[in-house]
Design a protein around this motif. Structure first.
Motif, PDB file in Angstrom:
ATOM      1  N   SER A 140       0.833  -1.209   0.000  1.00 37.48           N
ATOM      2  CA  SER A 140       0.000   0.000   0.000  1.00 37.48           C
ATOM      3  C   SER A 140       0.865   1.255   0.000  1.00 37.48           C
ATOM      4  O   SER A 140       0.479   2.275  -0.582  1.00 37.48           O
ATOM      5  N   VAL A 141       2.036   1.176   0.631  1.00 41.48           N
ATOM      6  CA  VAL A 141       2.960   2.317   0.588  1.00 41.48           C
ATOM      7  C   VAL A 141       3.467   2.522  -0.841  1.00 41.48           C
ATOM      8  O   VAL A 141       3.507   3.650  -1.348  1.00 41.48           O
ATOM      9  N   PHE A 142       3.843   1.428  -1.505  1.00 38.71           N
ATOM     10  CA  PHE A 142       4.309   1.541  -2.888  1.00 38.71           C
ATOM     11  C   PHE A 142       3.240   2.155  -3.791  1.00 38.71           C
ATOM     12  O   PHE A 142       3.512   3.071  -4.570  1.00 38.71           O
ATOM     13  N   TYR A 143       2.016   1.651  -3.656  1.00 43.18           N
ATOM     14  CA  TYR A 143       0.921   2.198  -4.460  1.00 43.18           C
ATOM     15  C   TYR A 143       0.642   3.648  -4.090  1.00 43.18           C
ATOM     16  O   TYR A 143       0.460   4.508  -4.956  1.00 43.18           O
ATOM     17  N   GLY A 144       0.583   3.902  -2.785  1.00 40.98           N
ATOM     18  CA  GLY A 144       0.256   5.241  -2.321  1.00 40.98           C
ATOM     19  C   GLY A 144       1.262   6.289  -2.759  1.00 40.98           C
ATOM     20  O   GLY A 144       0.905   7.448  -3.008  1.00 40.98           O
ATOM     21  N   MET A 145       2.536   5.899  -2.867  1.00 45.08           N
ATOM     22  CA  MET A 145       3.577   6.829  -3.278  1.00 45.08           C
ATOM     23  C   MET A 145       3.834   6.787  -4.787  1.00 45.08           C
ATOM     24  O   MET A 145       4.810   7.352  -5.274  1.00 45.08           O
ATOM     25  N   GLY A 146       2.917   6.099  -5.502  1.00 47.19           N
ATOM     26  CA  GLY A 146       3.034   6.077  -6.954  1.00 47.19           C
ATOM     27  C   GLY A 146       4.171   5.221  -7.470  1.00 47.19           C
ATOM     28  O   GLY A 146       4.727   5.492  -8.541  1.00 47.19           O
ATOM     29  N   LYS A 147       4.539   4.164  -6.726  1.00 52.87           N
ATOM     30  CA  LYS A 147       5.638   3.279  -7.117  1.00 52.87           C
ATOM     31  C   LYS A 147       5.166   1.828  -7.244  1.00 52.87           C
ATOM     32  O   LYS A 147       5.761   0.908  -6.656  1.00 52.87           O
ATOM     33  N   PRO A 148       4.104   1.561  -8.012  1.00 51.69           N
ATOM     34  CA  PRO A 148       3.613   0.176  -8.111  1.00 51.69           C
ATOM     35  C   PRO A 148       4.617  -0.770  -8.742  1.00 51.69           C
ATOM     36  O   PRO A 148       4.532  -1.983  -8.550  1.00 51.69           O
ATOM     37  N   VAL A 149       5.591  -0.236  -9.507  1.00 53.70           N
ATOM     38  CA  VAL A 149       6.582  -1.100 -10.146  1.00 53.70           C
ATOM     39  C   VAL A 149       7.403  -1.851  -9.092  1.00 53.70           C
ATOM     40  O   VAL A 149       7.882  -2.969  -9.360  1.00 53.70           O
ATOM     41  N   ARG A 150       7.541  -1.290  -7.921  1.00 49.05           N
ATOM     42  CA  ARG A 150       8.295  -1.975  -6.864  1.00 49.05           C
ATOM     43  C   ARG A 150       7.535  -3.205  -6.367  1.00 49.05           C
ATOM     44  O   ARG A 150       8.139  -4.254  -6.128  1.00 49.05           O
ATOM     45  N   GLN A 151       6.229  -3.057  -6.205  1.00 47.68           N
ATOM     46  CA  GLN A 151       5.424  -4.206  -5.809  1.00 47.68           C
ATOM     47  C   GLN A 151       5.418  -5.255  -6.927  1.00 47.68           C
ATOM     48  O   GLN A 151       5.475  -6.456  -6.659  1.00 47.68           O
ATOM     49  N   TRP A 196      12.953  -1.652   1.697  1.00 50.60           N
ATOM     50  CA  TRP A 196      12.664  -0.685   0.639  1.00 50.60           C
ATOM     51  C   TRP A 196      11.735   0.409   1.157  1.00 50.60           C
ATOM     52  O   TRP A 196      11.966   1.596   0.944  1.00 50.60           O
ATOM     53  N   THR A 197      10.683  -0.011   1.852  1.00 53.35           N
ATOM     54  CA  THR A 197       9.719   0.950   2.408  1.00 53.35           C
ATOM     55  C   THR A 197      10.372   1.825   3.467  1.00 53.35           C
ATOM     56  O   THR A 197      10.161   3.049   3.503  1.00 53.35           O
ATOM     57  N   ASN A 198      11.152   1.208   4.334  1.00 54.50           N
ATOM     58  CA  ASN A 198      11.821   1.981   5.384  1.00 54.50           C
ATOM     59  C   ASN A 198      12.771   3.025   4.787  1.00 54.50           C
ATOM     60  O   ASN A 198      12.899   4.137   5.309  1.00 54.50           O
ATOM     61  N   HIS A 199      13.426   2.663   3.688  1.00 55.77           N
ATOM     62  CA  HIS A 199      14.303   3.631   3.023  1.00 55.77           C
ATOM     63  C   HIS A 199      13.485   4.788   2.439  1.00 55.77           C
ATOM     64  O   HIS A 199      13.879   5.960   2.555  1.00 55.77           O
ATOM     65  N   MET A 200      12.356   4.472   1.821  1.00 55.61           N
ATOM     66  CA  MET A 200      11.506   5.502   1.231  1.00 55.61           C
ATOM     67  C   MET A 200      10.970   6.475   2.287  1.00 55.61           C
ATOM     68  O   MET A 200      10.829   7.669   2.034  1.00 55.61           O
ATOM     69  N   LEU A 201      10.685   5.936   3.476  1.00 57.38           N
ATOM     70  CA  LEU A 201      10.069   6.752   4.531  1.00 57.38           C
ATOM     71  C   LEU A 201      11.074   7.203   5.585  1.00 57.38           C
ATOM     72  O   LEU A 201      10.672   7.795   6.598  1.00 57.38           O
ATOM     73  N   ASP A 202      12.354   6.896   5.369  1.00 56.25           N
ATOM     74  CA  ASP A 202      13.416   7.296   6.295  1.00 56.25           C
ATOM     75  C   ASP A 202      13.164   6.749   7.699  1.00 56.25           C
ATOM     76  O   ASP A 202      13.237   7.463   8.700  1.00 56.25           O
ATOM     77  N   ILE A 203      12.855   5.455   7.766  1.00 58.84           N
ATOM     78  CA  ILE A 203      12.618   4.773   9.039  1.00 58.84           C
ATOM     79  C   ILE A 203      13.879   4.006   9.413  1.00 58.84           C
ATOM     80  O   ILE A 203      14.371   3.182   8.638  1.00 58.84           O
ATOM     81  N   ARG A 204      14.403   4.248  10.591  1.00 58.37           N
ATOM     82  CA  ARG A 204      15.599   3.564  11.052  1.00 58.37           C
ATOM     83  C   ARG A 204      15.265   2.126  11.469  1.00 58.37           C
ATOM     84  O   ARG A 204      14.155   1.855  11.938  1.00 58.37           O
ATOM     85  N   PRO A 205      16.223   1.191  11.338  1.00 54.50           N
ATOM     86  CA  PRO A 205      15.943  -0.212  11.696  1.00 54.50           C
ATOM     87  C   PRO A 205      15.425  -0.388  13.116  1.00 54.50           C
ATOM     88  O   PRO A 205      14.460  -1.129  13.339  1.00 54.50           O
ATOM     89  N   LEU A 206      16.046   0.279  14.083  1.00 53.18           N
ATOM     90  CA  LEU A 206      15.600   0.130  15.469  1.00 53.18           C
ATOM     91  C   LEU A 206      14.213   0.712  15.681  1.00 53.18           C
ATOM     92  O   LEU A 206      13.437   0.213  16.510  1.00 53.18           O
TER      93      LEU A 206
END
Length: 276
Positions: A140-151, A196-206
């Motif tokens: 849903s993040v990929f679709y929502g951000m206009g990146k369906p090719v990733r899914q 991939w999603t965490n990178h797009m949203l700048d979410i740290r692993p921890l």
């Protein structure tokens, strides 16, 4: 219009690949191992996938419009995404680990020993369902951000990884090998989707682990304790009283300890009770 048509093509291709992923394993397994094994596998798959079908699938119609509306607002989308996976894990983790703990007595109690071969399949595929539930919102993040090719990329890799490899896995290792293999593939690609999603949203692993680790650890520890205690119950676990003891103890301990250890959840429950 051209951009909308292109987006629709990606959606169609994704849906077609999902259909293949969800249906091709049964005929392959049937050709390799026979219809009886397919029956055990199919039952275990449908029940093991319950965390995703009950939790994540029911949220798709809600979270996709929300994520789409938040496109361009990375900080807010990040907050909503982390909140979403936190609540998904709150619900899907106890369901998955309950299947591991309660699956054996449940199957024997309701269907008898003839369904015993489905027990290890169910316990393995419960983790497949849990992985799918937690990783599900990435689409849903990929679709929502206009990146369906990733899914689409994730689904293409999954199809290539599963077919025809499942046939040879089934011949060499049986239905249990198939269950382990599809769970491993889902884990690997789920991790790719999450990273991939965490990178797009700048979410740290921890930060991501902080959203899911608590309920996962709690449900896992309680299930392990339940499995260790099962031989010592005053009544057999595959009797109605024994099953109820395990189910009530697991569910009560999970809810009680979650409220005790998670201050945020405790505050939200208190607010709901105070202002229904």
């Amino acid at each position: 219009a051209k951009r909308l048509l292109r987006f629709g093509n990606f959606v169609f291709l994704n849906d077609a690949l999902i259909f293949l992923i969800l249906t091709l394993d049964r005929p392959i397994l049937g050709r390799a191992l026979g219809v009886v094994t397919v029956g055990h596998y199919d039952f275990a798959y449908r029940l093991g996938n319950y965390p995703q079908s009950m939790v994540t699938n029911n949220l798709y119609s809600v979270i996709l419009p929300v994520f789409t509306r938040l496109r361009g607002q990375t900080a807010e989308l990040r907050r909503v995404y982390l909140t979403t996976i936190r609540y998904i894990t709150y619900i899907s983790a106890p369901i998955a680990f309950a299947l591991v703990l309660l699956g054996p007595p449940f199957l024997r109690l309701l269907y008898g020993d003839k369904w015993a071969p489905a027990i290890p399949l169910l316990q393995t595929l419960a983790f497949f369902g849990l992985i799918s539930a937690i990783a599900g919102p990435t689409g849903s993040v990929f679709y929502g951000m206009g990146k369906p090719v990733r899914q689409l990329f994730i689904h293409i890799v999954k199809v290539v990884a599963l077919f025809p490899a499942l046939y040879f896995v089934a011949l060499g290792y049986g239905a249990m090998g198939v269950a382990v293999y599809i769970t491993a593939v889902s884990l690997a690609l789920g991790m790719v989707s999450v990273l991939w999603t965490n990178h797009m949203l700048d979410i740290r692993p921890l930060e991501y682990l902080g959203a899911i680790a608590g309920p996962l650890a709690l449900a896992g520890l309680l299930a392990a304790a339940g499995l260790a205690a099962t031989p010592h119950l005053p009544v057999p676990a595959n009797s109605i009283p024994g099953f109820l003891i395990l189910a009530i103890a697991f569910g009560g301990a999970y809810v009680g300890l979650l409220l005790l250890l998670d201050g945020g959840m405790r505050s939200r429950v208190s607010d709901l009770l105070t202002h229904p």
